[in-house]
Design a protein around this motif. Structure first.
Motif, short mmCIF file in Angstrom:
data_model
loop_
_atom_site.label_atom_id
_atom_site.label_comp_id
_atom_site.label_asym_id
_atom_site.label_seq_id
_atom_site.Cartn_x
_atom_site.Cartn_y
_atom_site.Cartn_z
N THR A 161 -5.88 3.54 -4.77
CA THR A 161 -6.41 4.55 -3.87
C THR A 161 -7.70 4.02 -3.26
O THR A 161 -8.68 3.78 -3.97
CB THR A 161 -6.66 5.87 -4.59
N THR A 166 -6.60 6.70 1.20
CA THR A 166 -5.25 6.18 1.40
C THR A 166 -4.79 5.41 0.16
O THR A 166 -5.57 4.69 -0.46
CB THR A 166 -5.21 5.24 2.62
N THR A 167 -3.52 5.55 -0.19
CA THR A 167 -2.96 4.84 -1.33
C THR A 167 -2.12 3.66 -0.83
O THR A 167 -1.27 3.83 0.05
CB THR A 167 -2.08 5.76 -2.18
#
Length: 285
Positions: A161, A166-167
């Motif tokens: 992450t 955002t991952t």
């Protein structure tokens, strides 16, 4: 003479300098200390989280950047270790290698024998600087690899992450870690050129190393005073931690490019000063 033949003395000199540098016990000891930092950080986080501390909550508390995310993903130990070593340990190691590069040879009485080689002073100085930069990459890689191994051993690893929320996949996280290691190494080129210049000013390796490390500490102190905000963007450590922008989506390049541009400026200025001093220097030892 062909281009390959023209480069042969330079490459031979560089290989000789690199081999000599990396075989020294001092160099191996510096790399050993750098490799131990991620181990200590990882064990400390493991003990803290194992005793019910807040290491895995992501709030971070005190300590190096990214330390709060390590317990949740071992890959973050790479980022935390680089953030922990960059302010002092990594640049101190570079200062020792750069400061001793020319002055150490003069102190040992081997400098004039090196100058007998057909490569000449300019190529010798370039070989010294290139070897120091190579050490910067090696030292940074040692920290990163040690942190990755310890992080994978002590903590779970998986999707990453980013700072922006955002991952990304673990593979992309590894690529970003490699890019960060490269940026960190390049961030030390300005200091390498400064240390090389200092090394040309004296015949004492210890004095050159102490002066380079002393300048490093002084500049970092100056970078902390708000009253000096007008000059701080021109201090070589000012943008060192900009590598964190590689953990954003989209990537923020502004601070990173400023950092790399500043390092190039320092390398150019102090590299030229080192060349001017060394090529006009009367070497008697």
């Amino acid at each position: 003479m062909s281009r390959a033949e023209a480069w042969t003395p330079s490459l031979s000199l560089f290989r000789s300098e690199a081999t000599t540098t990396f075989r020294r016990w001092r160099t191996l000891a510096l790399l050993g200390v750098l490799a131990a930092v991620p181990v200590l950080v990882g064990i400390a986080v493991r003990i803290e989280t194992g005793s019910g501390g807040g290491g895995g909550r992501g709030d971070g508390g005190g300590g190096p950047a990214f330390i709060g995310q390590v317990a949740g993903n071992g890959l973050f130990l790479v980022f935390a270790s680089l953030a922990a070593t960059l302010p002092f340990f990594l640049p101190m190691a570079i200062g020792v290698i750069a400061g001793d590069s020319v002055a150490g040879e003069a102190s040992a009485g081997t400098l004039r024998y090196l100058l007998v080689a057909p490569a000449g002073r300019t190529r010798l100085l370039l070989a010294k600087f290139t070897t120091t930069v190579l050490f910067a990459f090696a030292a940074t890689l040692v920290v990163a690899v040690s942190a990755l191994a310890v992080g994978a051993l002590l903590f779970p690893v998986g999707e990453v992450t980013l700072i922006s929320g955002t991952t990304v996949s673990f593979g992309e996280g590894l690529l970003r870690a490699l890019a960060i290691a490269g940026v960190v190494a390049l961030s030390l080129t300005g200091l390498a050129a400064l240390g090389l210049f200092v090394s040309t000013l004296t015949n004492s390796g210890i004095a050159a190393m102490a002066t380079t490390v002393g300048l490093l500490i002084t500049v970092q102190i100056l970078d902390q005073f708000p009253q000096l905000s007008a000059v701080q963007p021109y201090l070589f450590p000012h943008y060192w931690l900009s590598f964190a922008d590689l953990l954003r989506d989209p990537l923020y390049w502004d601070q990173i490019l400023r950092n790399l541009g500043l390092q190039a400026l320092y390398a150019g200025v102090f590299g030229s000063a080192a060349w001017a001093r060394f090529t006009s220097r009367d070497v008697t030892v």
